[in-house]
Design a protein around this motif. Structure first.
Motif, PDB file in Angstrom:
ATOM      1  N   ASP A  51       0.817  -1.224   0.000  1.00 38.85           N
ATOM      2  CA  ASP A  51       0.000   0.000   0.000  1.00 38.85           C
ATOM      3  C   ASP A  51       0.844   1.264   0.000  1.00 38.85           C
ATOM      4  N   THR A  54       6.968   3.812   4.433  1.00 37.62           N
ATOM      5  CA  THR A  54       7.266   4.804   5.453  1.00 37.62           C
ATOM      6  C   THR A  54       8.776   4.954   5.488  1.00 37.62           C
ATOM      7  N   ARG A  90       5.109   8.833   5.791  1.00 37.06           N
ATOM      8  CA  ARG A  90       4.252   7.853   5.110  1.00 37.06           C
ATOM      9  C   ARG A  90       3.936   8.356   3.699  1.00 37.06           C
ATOM     10  N   PHE A 132       4.428  -1.066   3.778  1.00 37.07           N
ATOM     11  CA  PHE A 132       3.250  -1.439   4.544  1.00 37.07           C
ATOM     12  C   PHE A 132       2.130  -1.907   3.626  1.00 37.07           C
ATOM     13  N   LYS A 133       1.334  -2.796   4.193  1.00 35.64           N
ATOM     14  CA  LYS A 133       0.112  -3.285   3.553  1.00 35.64           C
ATOM     15  C   LYS A 133      -0.904  -3.436   4.665  1.00 35.64           C
ATOM     16  N   GLY A 134      -1.959  -2.652   4.578  1.00 32.62           N
ATOM     17  CA  GLY A 134      -2.932  -2.648   5.668  1.00 32.62           C
ATOM     18  C   GLY A 134      -2.282  -2.155   6.944  1.00 32.62           C
ATOM     19  N   ASN A 135      -2.419  -2.931   8.013  1.00 34.45           N
ATOM     20  CA  ASN A 135      -1.859  -2.544   9.309  1.00 34.45           C
ATOM     21  C   ASN A 135      -0.511  -3.180   9.603  1.00 34.45           C
ATOM     22  N   THR A 136       0.051  -3.904   8.651  1.00 27.75           N
ATOM     23  CA  THR A 136       1.348  -4.541   8.879  1.00 27.75           C
ATOM     24  C   THR A 136       2.432  -3.825   8.071  1.00 27.75           C
ATOM     25  N   SER A 137       3.637  -3.838   8.626  1.00 24.90           N
ATOM     26  CA  SER A 137       4.767  -3.233   7.918  1.00 24.90           C
ATOM     27  C   SER A 137       6.006  -4.095   8.104  1.00 24.90           C
TER      28      SER A 137
END
Length: 157
Positions: A51, A54, A90, A132-137
């Motif tokens: 996505d 950062t 970000r 990052f993808k969604g809430n994971t990085s």
């Protein structure tokens, strides 16, 4: 010459104008070429879709390293001016992340300077990247291809 490390997006046309004016001021009538490059955040990596990224940094260290790199490009390629802008924080897919510009008397110096800035930036400017993808990085390791690109400039006169 100028460089910026910033969170907000940049305007390519404004940066081009600033570079052109700086080159004219530093070497009136001696600029015959300006080359610019803008990098975007890709929406994928080796493992699949992402996505965005950062970028973290240590402000004083990062700015000093970027300033030094721009100065090296001007000296090494006899440029009339050079500049670099790198975003931090970000940044989402397809957004601008980096801009470099080189002005010189001839096109080859300007092209070489821009390639040098981009190749060396990844090796000599301290920036730490997470994808990052969604809430994971996940932290991103340095790529061998980036090392090879920088190495070619270190071995050229």
């Amino acid at each position: 010459m100028f460089s910026f490390i910033q969170e907000h997006d940049f305007n390519q046309a404004e940066l081009y104008t600033k570079l052109q004016q700086d080159a004219q001021h530093r070497a009136p009538g001696n600029t015959g070429a300006i080359v610019t490059f803008t990098g975007l955040v890709r929406d994928f990596n080796m493992a699949g879709d992402i996505d965005g990224i950062t970028l973290e940094h240590y402000p004083e260290m990062t700015k000093k390293a970027l300033d030094l790199l721009v100065e090296k490009a001007v000296t090494r390629f006899s440029l009339t001016s050079a500049a670099a802008v790198h975003r931090v924080g970000r940044i989402y897919n397809n957004e601008q992340i980096v801009w470099v510009g080189c002005a010189g008397a001839h096109r080859q110096e300007a092209f070489d300077g821009a390639c040098f800035l981009m190749d060396m930036l990844k090796q000599s400017v301290p920036l730490w990247k997470k994808e990052f993808k969604g809430n994971t990085s996940k932290w991103v390791e340095a790529k061998r291809s980036d090392d090879a690109a920088a190495l070619k400039w270190m071995t050229k006169p």
